[in-house]
Motif scaffolding. Structure first.
Motif, PDB file in Angstrom:
ATOM      1  N   MET A   1      34.068  41.541  26.553  1.00  0.00           N
ATOM      2  CA  MET A   1      34.637  40.588  27.259  1.00  0.00           C
ATOM      3  C   MET A   1      36.084  41.282  28.277  1.00  0.00           C
ATOM      4  O   MET A   1      36.317  41.553  29.658  1.00  0.00           O
ATOM      5  N   LEU A   2      36.285  42.923  27.934  1.00  0.00           N
ATOM      6  CA  LEU A   2      37.258  43.499  28.835  1.00  0.00           C
ATOM      7  C   LEU A   2      36.687  44.273  30.390  1.00  0.00           C
ATOM      8  O   LEU A   2      37.831  43.966  30.704  1.00  0.00           O
ATOM      9  N   ARG A   3      35.196  43.660  30.172  1.00  0.00           N
ATOM     10  CA  ARG A   3      34.416  44.556  32.013  1.00  0.00           C
ATOM     11  C   ARG A   3      35.338  43.457  32.932  1.00  0.00           C
ATOM     12  O   ARG A   3      35.164  43.447  33.871  1.00  0.00           O
ATOM     13  N   THR A   4      34.846  42.318  32.245  1.00  0.00           N
ATOM     14  CA  THR A   4      35.192  40.804  32.981  1.00  0.00           C
ATOM     15  C   THR A   4      35.970  40.814  32.960  1.00  0.00           C
ATOM     16  O   THR A   4      36.603  39.997  34.386  1.00  0.00           O
ATOM     17  N   VAL A   5      37.731  40.876  31.844  1.00  0.00           N
ATOM     18  CA  VAL A   5      38.357  40.796  32.407  1.00  0.00           C
ATOM     19  C   VAL A   5      39.344  41.320  33.423  1.00  0.00           C
ATOM     20  O   VAL A   5      39.686  41.500  34.567  1.00  0.00           O
ATOM     21  N   ASN A   6      38.648  43.164  33.001  1.00  0.00           N
ATOM     22  CA  ASN A   6      38.721  44.012  34.496  1.00  0.00           C
ATOM     23  C   ASN A   6      38.711  43.505  35.897  1.00  0.00           C
ATOM     24  O   ASN A   6      38.974  43.787  36.748  1.00  0.00           O
ATOM     25  N   ARG A   7      37.973  42.566  36.025  1.00  0.00           N
ATOM     26  CA  ARG A   7      36.671  42.226  37.141  1.00  0.00           C
ATOM     27  C   ARG A   7      37.387  41.616  37.764  1.00  0.00           C
ATOM     28  O   ARG A   7      37.626  41.523  38.740  1.00  0.00           O
ATOM     29  N   LEU A   8      37.607  40.452  37.455  1.00  0.00           N
ATOM     30  CA  LEU A   8      38.476  39.174  37.254  1.00  0.00           C
ATOM     31  C   LEU A   8      39.839  39.421  38.150  1.00  0.00           C
ATOM     32  O   LEU A   8      40.129  39.140  38.610  1.00  0.00           O
ATOM     33  N   LEU A   9      40.560  40.856  37.128  1.00  0.00           N
ATOM     34  CA  LEU A   9      42.317  40.688  37.309  1.00  0.00           C
ATOM     35  C   LEU A   9      41.720  41.497  39.134  1.00  0.00           C
ATOM     36  O   LEU A   9      43.058  41.883  39.782  1.00  0.00           O
ATOM     37  N   LEU A  10      40.570  41.959  38.920  1.00  0.00           N
ATOM     38  CA  LEU A  10      41.241  43.532  39.831  1.00  0.00           C
ATOM     39  C   LEU A  10      40.371  42.636  41.481  1.00  0.00           C
ATOM     40  O   LEU A  10      41.050  42.804  42.219  1.00  0.00           O
ATOM     41  N   GLY A  11      39.504  42.327  41.067  1.00  0.00           N
ATOM     42  CA  GLY A  11      39.025  40.968  42.665  1.00  0.00           C
ATOM     43  C   GLY A  11      40.240  39.788  42.791  1.00  0.00           C
ATOM     44  O   GLY A  11      41.016  39.643  44.052  1.00  0.00           O
TER      45      GLY A  11
END
Length: 198
Positions: A1-11
């Motif tokens: 889940m953290l990887r998805t949150v990181n990618r979403l925030l970065l995007g």
């Protein structure tokens, strides 16, 4: 889940910065006048002398009683979210050590890296495995494994997976003294040139 949150925030952050930078560039270089086109009325920057926030926009809600509590609440929520994100980045995902029952009542600690290296060495000794990367994760009472195997061209993935489970992971489970050691295994093939058949 953290990887998805990181990618979403970065995007989202990248998209917002790109849009804001493009709007500021179009206004700052006065491209509307130079290239002879019209910007829509909602465009934030109209020309090189334009400002991000006008005095009217900055002071519009100051006299309202709800303005400062709303601003402070929004900043508090933003700060809490940023602190949660920072702490989740700093949290250790790797298993540092696992308790081992030595039989004398005192017990001992088995370093996670040592167990990872032992499992990787045993996996690499198997026929058809060129390289193995093992990572122990989770809690000491309930560890889990993430493994990556790079297979030789002649290797059979099903055989390599079965031997990893039956030998290397079983030995790790017995060494750590845990009842189960769930594993997520990723298999890749070594890059090689095709053989010419004559």
């Amino acid at each position: 889940m953290l990887r998805t949150v990181n990618r979403l925030l970065l995007g989202l952050g990248g998209l917002a910065l790109f849009a804001l930078g493009g709007a500021a560039l179009v206004g700052g270089l006065d491209l509307e006048r130079h290239w002879d086109f019209r910007l829509p009325g909602w465009w934030p920057f109209g020309g090189p002398d334009d400002v991000i926030l006008t005095d009217g926009a900055r002071t519009r809600f100051r006299d309202n009683g709800w303005w400062w509590p709303a601003v402070l609440a929004a900043l508090g929520v933003l700060l809490a979210l940023l602190l949660w994100w920072l702490l989740s980045q700093l949290r250790r995902h790797r298993l540092v050590a696992a308790p081992v029952d030595s039989g004398d009542g005192v017990g001992g600690q088995l370093r996670g890296r040592a167990l990872e290296d032992a499992v990787a060495a045993e996996a690499e000794a198997m026929d058809g495995v060129a390289r193995a990367r093992i990572r122990l994760m989770g809690r000491p009472a309930a560890p889990r494994t993430r493994a990556g195997l790079r297979l030789e061209p002649h290797a059979r993935p099903a055989t390599a997976l079965e031997r990893l489970s039956r030998e290397a992971l079983r030995h790790a489970r017995e060494s750590a003294g845990v009842g189960s050691l769930p594993a997520e295994v990723r298999l890749n093939a070594v890059r090689h040139r095709a053989r010419r058949v004559t």
